[in-house]
Design a protein around this motif. Structure first.
Motif, PDB file in Angstrom:
ATOM      1  N   ILE A   1       0.811  -1.218   0.000  1.00 16.22           N
ATOM      2  CA  ILE A   1       0.000   0.000   0.000  1.00 16.22           C
ATOM      3  C   ILE A   1       0.846   1.271   0.000  1.00 16.22           C
ATOM      4  CG2 ILE A   1      -0.378   0.278   2.481  1.00 16.22           C
ATOM      5  CD1 ILE A   1      -3.094   0.535  -0.095  1.00 16.22           C
ATOM      6  N   VAL A   2       1.888   1.331   0.779  1.00 12.89           N
ATOM      7  CA  VAL A   2       2.703   2.549   0.859  1.00 12.89           C
ATOM      8  C   VAL A   2       3.477   2.798  -0.434  1.00 12.89           C
ATOM      9  CG1 VAL A   2       4.568   3.704   2.095  1.00 12.89           C
ATOM     10  CG2 VAL A   2       2.784   2.526   3.378  1.00 12.89           C
ATOM     11  N   PRO A   3       4.206   1.793  -0.992  1.00 12.43           N
ATOM     12  CA  PRO A   3       4.902   2.077  -2.253  1.00 12.43           C
ATOM     13  C   PRO A   3       3.951   2.392  -3.400  1.00 12.43           C
ATOM     14  CG  PRO A   3       5.371  -0.171  -1.506  1.00 12.43           C
ATOM     15  CD  PRO A   3       4.542   0.484  -0.462  1.00 12.43           C
ATOM     16  N   LEU A   4       2.794   1.736  -3.439  1.00 13.58           N
ATOM     17  CA  LEU A   4       1.834   2.038  -4.510  1.00 13.58           C
ATOM     18  C   LEU A   4       1.281   3.452  -4.378  1.00 13.58           C
ATOM     19  CD1 LEU A   4      -0.105  -1.328  -4.925  1.00 13.58           C
ATOM     20  CD2 LEU A   4       1.527  -0.296  -6.494  1.00 13.58           C
ATOM     21  N   LEU A   5       1.001   3.879  -3.159  1.00  9.00           N
ATOM     22  CA  LEU A   5       0.515   5.247  -2.953  1.00  9.00           C
ATOM     23  C   LEU A   5       1.573   6.279  -3.310  1.00  9.00           C
ATOM     24  CD1 LEU A   5      -1.685   5.311   0.243  1.00  9.00           C
ATOM     25  CD2 LEU A   5      -2.345   5.763  -2.102  1.00  9.00           C
ATOM     26  N   LEU A   6       2.813   6.017  -2.943  1.00  6.61           N
ATOM     27  CA  LEU A   6       3.890   6.944  -3.310  1.00  6.61           C
ATOM     28  C   LEU A   6       4.055   7.006  -4.831  1.00  6.61           C
ATOM     29  CD1 LEU A   6       6.539   6.134  -0.566  1.00  6.61           C
ATOM     30  CD2 LEU A   6       5.091   8.167  -0.746  1.00  6.61           C
ATOM     31  N   GLY A   7       3.987   5.866  -5.486  1.00  6.92           N
ATOM     32  CA  GLY A   7       4.064   5.838  -6.940  1.00  6.92           C
ATOM     33  C   GLY A   7       2.909   6.578  -7.582  1.00  6.92           C
ATOM     34  N   PHE A   8       1.704   6.402  -7.032  1.00  2.00           N
ATOM     35  CA  PHE A   8       0.547   7.119  -7.563  1.00  2.00           C
ATOM     36  C   PHE A   8       0.713   8.625  -7.378  1.00  2.00           C
ATOM     37  CE2 PHE A   8      -3.528   9.215  -6.919  1.00  2.00           C
ATOM     38  CZ  PHE A   8      -4.137   8.957  -8.137  1.00  2.00           C
ATOM     39  N   ALA A   9       1.210   9.043  -6.221  1.00  2.00           N
ATOM     40  CA  ALA A   9       1.395  10.476  -5.966  1.00  2.00           C
ATOM     41  C   ALA A   9       2.397  11.090  -6.942  1.00  2.00           C
ATOM     42  CB  ALA A   9       1.842  10.698  -4.523  1.00  2.00           C
ATOM     43  N   VAL A  10       3.476  10.376  -7.235  1.00  2.00           N
ATOM     44  CA  VAL A  10       4.468  10.869  -8.197  1.00  2.00           C
ATOM     45  C   VAL A  10       3.854  10.949  -9.591  1.00  2.00           C
ATOM     46  CG1 VAL A  10       6.638  10.281  -9.356  1.00  2.00           C
ATOM     47  CG2 VAL A  10       6.469  10.141  -6.873  1.00  2.00           C
ATOM     48  N   TRP A  11       3.131   9.897  -9.988  1.00  2.00           N
ATOM     49  CA  TRP A  11       2.482   9.874 -11.299  1.00  2.00           C
ATOM     50  C   TRP A  11       1.477  11.011 -11.429  1.00  2.00           C
ATOM     51  CZ3 TRP A  11      -2.798   8.659 -12.124  1.00  2.00           C
ATOM     52  CH2 TRP A  11      -3.175   8.566 -13.456  1.00  2.00           C
ATOM     53  N   TRP A  12       0.644  11.197 -10.398  1.00  2.00           N
ATOM     54  CA  TRP A  12      -0.377  12.244 -10.437  1.00  2.00           C
ATOM     55  C   TRP A  12       0.270  13.626 -10.456  1.00  2.00           C
ATOM     56  CZ3 TRP A  12      -1.967  16.081  -6.960  1.00  2.00           C
ATOM     57  CH2 TRP A  12      -3.164  16.711  -7.293  1.00  2.00           C
ATOM     58  N   GLY A  13       1.312  13.816  -9.654  1.00  2.00           N
ATOM     59  CA  GLY A  13       2.010  15.100  -9.639  1.00  2.00           C
ATOM     60  C   GLY A  13       2.640  15.423 -10.983  1.00  2.00           C
ATOM     61  N   SER A  14       3.211  14.423 -11.631  1.00  2.00           N
ATOM     62  CA  SER A  14       3.786  14.615 -12.961  1.00  2.00           C
ATOM     63  C   SER A  14       2.708  14.995 -13.962  1.00  2.00           C
ATOM     64  CB  SER A  14       4.500  13.338 -13.395  1.00  2.00           C
ATOM     65  OG  SER A  14       4.836  13.397 -14.753  1.00  2.00           O
ATOM     66  N   TRP A  15       1.570  14.334 -13.887  1.00  2.39           N
ATOM     67  CA  TRP A  15       0.437  14.627 -14.768  1.00  2.39           C
ATOM     68  C   TRP A  15      -0.028  16.067 -14.560  1.00  2.39           C
ATOM     69  CZ3 TRP A  15      -4.972  12.027 -14.010  1.00  2.39           C
ATOM     70  CH2 TRP A  15      -5.768  12.232 -15.133  1.00  2.39           C
ATOM     71  N   LEU A  16      -0.126  16.474 -13.298  1.00  5.37           N
ATOM     72  CA  LEU A  16      -0.569  17.822 -12.980  1.00  5.37           C
ATOM     73  C   LEU A  16       0.418  18.875 -13.482  1.00  5.37           C
ATOM     74  CD1 LEU A  16      -2.781  19.389 -11.386  1.00  5.37           C
ATOM     75  CD2 LEU A  16      -1.268  19.269  -9.415  1.00  5.37           C
ATOM     76  N   VAL A  17       1.711  18.660 -13.258  1.00  6.81           N
ATOM     77  CA  VAL A  17       2.731  19.620 -13.693  1.00  6.81           C
ATOM     78  C   VAL A  17       2.759  19.723 -15.215  1.00  6.81           C
ATOM     79  CG1 VAL A  17       5.234  20.010 -13.791  1.00  6.81           C
ATOM     80  CG2 VAL A  17       4.142  19.439 -11.622  1.00  6.81           C
ATOM     81  N   ARG A  18       2.685  18.579 -15.895  1.00  8.82           N
ATOM     82  CA  ARG A  18       2.696  18.610 -17.363  1.00  8.82           C
ATOM     83  C   ARG A  18       1.467  19.338 -17.903  1.00  8.82           C
ATOM     84  NH1 ARG A  18       3.558  12.737 -19.362  1.00  8.82           N
ATOM     85  NH2 ARG A  18       3.543  13.785 -21.380  1.00  8.82           N
ATOM     86  N   GLY A  19       0.336  19.166 -17.259  1.00  2.00           N
ATOM     87  CA  GLY A  19      -0.864  19.898 -17.677  1.00  2.00           C
ATOM     88  C   GLY A  19      -0.727  21.387 -17.422  1.00  2.00           C
ATOM     89  N   TRP A  20      -0.120  21.754 -16.290  1.00  2.00           N
ATOM     90  CA  TRP A  20       0.087  23.163 -15.954  1.00  2.00           C
ATOM     91  C   TRP A  20       1.017  23.834 -16.959  1.00  2.00           C
ATOM     92  CZ3 TRP A  20      -2.118  26.701 -13.047  1.00  2.00           C
ATOM     93  CH2 TRP A  20      -1.422  27.859 -12.751  1.00  2.00           C
ATOM     94  N   ARG A  21       2.022  23.098 -17.413  1.00  2.00           N
ATOM     95  CA  ARG A  21       2.962  23.638 -18.390  1.00  2.00           C
ATOM     96  C   ARG A  21       2.354  23.755 -19.784  1.00  2.00           C
ATOM     97  NH1 ARG A  21       8.147  19.969 -16.768  1.00  2.00           N
ATOM     98  NH2 ARG A  21       8.679  21.083 -14.855  1.00  2.00           N
ATOM     99  N   GLY A  22       1.203  23.165 -19.986  1.00  2.00           N
ATOM    100  CA  GLY A  22       0.547  23.234 -21.280  1.00  2.00           C
ATOM    101  C   GLY A  22       1.002  22.181 -22.262  1.00  2.00           C
TER     102      GLY A  22
END
Length: 151
Positions: free
Chosen positions: A90-111
């Motif tokens: 559960i902990v490594p999967l959640l950390l991986g999801f948080a990194v993936w989601w953060g990357s998705w958010l940053v890439r969307g913010w950058r356009g």
């Protein structure tokens, strides 16, 4: 009258607003936050509170996700060790999801142009992850891996 042919071409697609690029990641984040809120207030430790695991009911074996809801509930209460006892992944999967989601958010913010749901892992890493999940499932259902069974 002379026509100037050296001017730059007209940009037909002006830059889209930043909120458009972060819309899907924020919607996904809100859905996850809503699910975590539900898990926090409705305890999955009570038998039958979220139904049953079809894999366990059909085979009598623990799947890689068994104990995941209890682990997430424990994390929302701040009990990290209890979450790891419910499902060690559960902990490594959640950390991986948080990194993936953060990357998705940053890439969307950058356009940057990204698909609605970006690829999570390269193909080779996906196959390795699936193999590890299969090994984890086999080990947690053997007598010497019983310590991995959900509590």
């Amino acid at each position: 009258m002379l026509v100037d042919t050296t001017s730059a071409p007209v940009n037909e697609n002006p830059a889209r607003p930043r909120w458009v690029g972060v819309g899907m990641p924020l919607l996904a984040g809100a859905a996850v936050a809503g699910g975590l809120a539900l898990l926090h207030f409705r305890d999955p430790h009570a038998e039958g509170s979220y139904g049953f695991c079809p894999f366990y009911e059909l085979t009598g074996l623990w799947c890689p996700g068994c104990g995941g809801l209890r682990g997430l509930h424990n994390l929302t209460d701040g009990r990290i060790l209890d979450a790891v006892h419910s499902n060690i992944l559960i902990v490594p999967l959640l950390l991986g999801f948080a990194v993936w989601w953060g990357s998705w958010l940053v890439r969307g913010w950058r356009g940057e142009t990204i698909p609605r749901l970006p690829q999570v892992l390269p193909k080779k890493a996906l196959w390795i992850t699936l193999a590890l999940l299969l090994i984890y499932t086999v080990v947690r259902n053997t007598p010497w891996g019983s310590w991995l069974a959900p509590v």
